[in-house]
Scaffold this motif. Structure first.
Motif, PDB file in Angstrom:
ATOM      1  N   HIS A 283       1.934  14.840  -7.542  1.00 11.02           N
ATOM      2  CA  HIS A 283       1.203  14.459  -8.751  1.00 11.02           C
ATOM      3  C   HIS A 283       1.653  15.315  -9.936  1.00 11.02           C
TER       4      HIS A 283
ATOM      5  N   PRO B 193       1.494   5.446   0.032  1.00 10.52           N
ATOM      6  CA  PRO B 193       0.797   6.612   0.567  1.00 10.52           C
ATOM      7  C   PRO B 193       0.180   7.425  -0.573  1.00 10.52           C
ATOM      8  N   PRO B 194      -0.897   8.151  -0.300  1.00 11.78           N
ATOM      9  CA  PRO B 194      -1.517   8.958  -1.358  1.00 11.78           C
ATOM     10  C   PRO B 194      -0.571  10.066  -1.817  1.00 11.78           C
ATOM     11  N   LEU B 195      -0.752  10.484  -3.060  1.00 15.04           N
ATOM     12  CA  LEU B 195       0.089  11.534  -3.629  1.00 15.04           C
ATOM     13  C   LEU B 195      -0.449  12.916  -3.279  1.00 15.04           C
ATOM     14  N   SER B 196       0.464  13.826  -2.990  1.00 13.30           N
ATOM     15  CA  SER B 196       0.059  15.220  -2.803  1.00 13.30           C
ATOM     16  C   SER B 196      -0.114  15.848  -4.191  1.00 13.30           C
TER      17      SER B 196
ATOM     18  N   GLN C 214       0.849  -1.180   0.000  1.00 11.56           N
ATOM     19  CA  GLN C 214       0.000   0.000   0.000  1.00 11.56           C
ATOM     20  C   GLN C 214       0.896   1.244   0.000  1.00 11.56           C
TER      21      GLN C 214
ATOM     22  N   ARG D  98       6.232   7.352  -9.644  1.00  6.61           N
ATOM     23  CA  ARG D  98       6.629   8.139  -8.464  1.00  6.61           C
ATOM     24  C   ARG D  98       8.075   7.884  -8.073  1.00  6.61           C
TER      25      ARG D  98
END
Length: 84
Positions: A37, A30-33, A28, A71
């Motif tokens: 992005h 972490p979400p992208l800022s 998993q 990323r």
């Protein structure tokens, strides 16, 4: 330590099978800022414009679990603007 027995011309070849590579574990991320992005979109544009042959390499590295996709790709030189 060598084997003194002569080799036979009609002997069957003995080859060990290669072990199957384990599937890469999906972890998993972490979400992208928004900034991250935007950086990834710029990196993809630069790579596609200046070195499109790297797209397949990056996809293969991701498929093997060696990188986390775009990323993980960074451009460190000053040549980081895509062609217009």
């Amino acid at each position: 330590m060598a084997d003194e027995r002569p080799y036979q011309a009609n002997a069957a070849v003995s080859v060990r099978p290669k072990p199957a590579a384990p599937a890469p574990a999906q972890r998993q991320l972490p979400p992208l800022s928004e900034a991250e992005h935007a950086r990834i979109k710029k990196t993809v544009a630069v790579v596609k414009a200046k070195a499109p042959e790297l797209v397949a390499v990056i996809k293969d590295l991701h498929a093997l679990g060696m990188i986390d996709g775009w990323r993980s790709v960074t451009i460190t030189k000053g040549n980081d603007e895509p062609h217009q």
